[in-house]
Design an enzyme around this catalytic site. Structure first.
Site, PDB file in Angstrom:
ATOM      1  N   ASP A 203       0.972  -1.065  -0.131  1.00  0.00           N
ATOM      2  CA  ASP A 203       0.028   0.044  -0.267  1.00  0.00           C
ATOM      3  C   ASP A 203       0.508   1.415  -0.285  1.00  0.00           C
ATOM      4  OD1 ASP A 203      -2.313   1.353   0.146  1.00  0.00           O
ATOM      5  OD2 ASP A 203      -2.006   1.788   1.985  1.00  0.00           O
ATOM      6  N   SER A 204       0.173   2.484  -0.154  1.00  0.00           N
ATOM      7  CA  SER A 204       0.810   3.550  -0.548  1.00  0.00           C
ATOM      8  C   SER A 204       0.709   3.763   1.301  1.00  0.00           C
ATOM      9  CB  SER A 204      -0.055   4.644  -1.148  1.00  0.00           C
ATOM     10  OG  SER A 204      -0.725   4.671  -0.497  1.00  0.00           O
TER      11      SER A 204
ATOM     12  N   CYS B 223      -4.464  -1.170  -2.409  1.00  0.00           N
ATOM     13  CA  CYS B 223      -3.844   0.143  -2.595  1.00  0.00           C
ATOM     14  C   CYS B 223      -4.753   0.325  -3.907  1.00  0.00           C
ATOM     15  CB  CYS B 223      -2.521   0.339  -2.724  1.00  0.00           C
ATOM     16  SG  CYS B 223      -2.473   2.139  -3.152  1.00  0.00           S
TER      17      CYS B 223
ATOM     18  N   GLU C  37      -2.851   9.596   7.459  1.00  0.00           N
ATOM     19  CA  GLU C  37      -1.031   9.290   7.911  1.00  0.00           C
ATOM     20  C   GLU C  37      -0.658  10.176   9.043  1.00  0.00           C
ATOM     21  OE1 GLU C  37       0.830   7.375   5.758  1.00  0.00           O
ATOM     22  OE2 GLU C  37      -0.709   5.812   4.432  1.00  0.00           O
TER      23      GLU C  37
ATOM     24  N   CYS D 286     -10.943   3.906  -1.506  1.00  0.00           N
ATOM     25  CA  CYS D 286      -9.291   3.893  -0.911  1.00  0.00           C
ATOM     26  C   CYS D 286      -9.441   2.819   0.354  1.00  0.00           C
ATOM     27  CB  CYS D 286      -8.909   5.555  -0.748  1.00  0.00           C
ATOM     28  SG  CYS D 286      -7.381   5.742   0.219  1.00  0.00           S
TER      29      CYS D 286
ATOM     30  N   HIS E 226      -7.663   4.094   2.750  1.00  0.00           N
ATOM     31  CA  HIS E 226      -7.545   4.746   4.016  1.00  0.00           C
ATOM     32  C   HIS E 226      -8.825   4.886   4.643  1.00  0.00           C
ATOM     33  CE1 HIS E 226      -2.975   5.216   2.442  1.00  0.00           C
ATOM     34  NE2 HIS E 226      -3.100   5.332   3.414  1.00  0.00           N
TER      35      HIS E 226
END
Length: 264
Positions: free
Chosen positions: A10-11, A73, A152, A183, A185
């Site tokens: 994942d990012s 992701c 993040e 997403c 996240h």
């Protein structure tokens, strides 16, 4: 049987929402996770850069002798999943198709919303997949570029997060009965998103839906970890600072984790 680990990329920390679902559904499997938080978010980046970074993550996981890769992701899936899938001789799963299928099953009004990073929305991959499966659907997409940085930076429960989510999602309120969290996240903001959209709107966690496909492929290719094997030793890697990643990961997964820093 195959006792090698499953690789997740994942990012940043978003893919942990997929990992949590794997731990719930397939607790015997071992995990290797790489999150590129140093270069997150991927969403605003050009496609070629996303492709380059994703291949770096893929190659890192291959050095860990993984038996399967889950591209946890949406942005990476939208840009390079097909290419990676064709190049590797192990199964590679993305998160878009499972989320699309679940949304179609969920909606009762044929009105589906998709929120994602700018690149995921620009690629139009969710709309394309949904229309391929069910052409009668009305799909509304919305880019939410501020959501991933909130996660993040571990601000998911802040007043700033509530304000940003409320303002960003305003165009979708009352317009859909099903919303794809496009997403990985975004499930970390799920409570705020649900509050803004209303209790009647079904939220689809594309990452969680993906684990059902992981289970199917493990069975089909006979890649399940042996029940006689010792419990897997999960390994988590981040390209940024360990402390922030570890705090978010342990809070989300509910257990102590081994987290290491790595450079790509």
């Amino acid at each position: 049987m195959d006792n090698r680990p499953i690789g997740f990329l994942d990012s940043g920390v978003g893919g942990l929402t997929v990992v949590r679902e794997l731990m719930r559904q397939l607790p015997h499997e071992e995990i290797v996770y790489i999150g590129d938080s140093a270069r997150a978010p991927y969403g605003p980046r050009p496609a070629e850069q996303i492709r380059e970074y994703t291949w770096q993550l893929v190659n890192f996981l291959l050095t860990k002798d993984v038996k399967m890769i889950v591209m946890a992701c949406n942005t990476a899936t939208a840009v390079v999943w097909e290419e990676v899938k064709q190049e590797l001789n192990i199964p590679v799963l993305g998160v878009v198709l499972p989320g699309s299928s679940a949304a179609i099953k969920s909606t009762t009004s044929d009105r589906i919303g998709v929120i994602g990073t700018p690149m995921t929305v620009k690629s139009d991959i969710y709309r394309q997949k949904i229309m391929d499966l069910a052409p009668q659907m009305q799909v509304t997409t919305l880019a939410c570029p501020k959501f991933t940085p909130l996660v993040e930076s571990n601000q998911m429960n802040s007043s700033v997060a509530k304000k940003i989510v409320y303002e960003t999602l305003a165009p979708l309120v009352g317009k859909v009965d099903t919303l794809i969290l496009g997403c990985t996240h975004y499930p970390l903001l799920r409570g705020i998103i649900q509050n803004v959209m209303g209790s009647s709107v079904k939220l689809i966690d594309s990452g969680a839906e993906t684990i059902r496909d992981v289970s199917v492929l493990l069975n089909y290719f006979q890649l399940n970890r042996s029940r006689e094997a010792a419990l897997g030793h999960h390994r988590f890697y981040t390209t940024a600072g360990i402390d922030s990643f570890k705090e978010i990961a342990e809070n989300w997964l509910g257990q102590d984790l081994n987290v290491e820093h790595t450079k790509l």
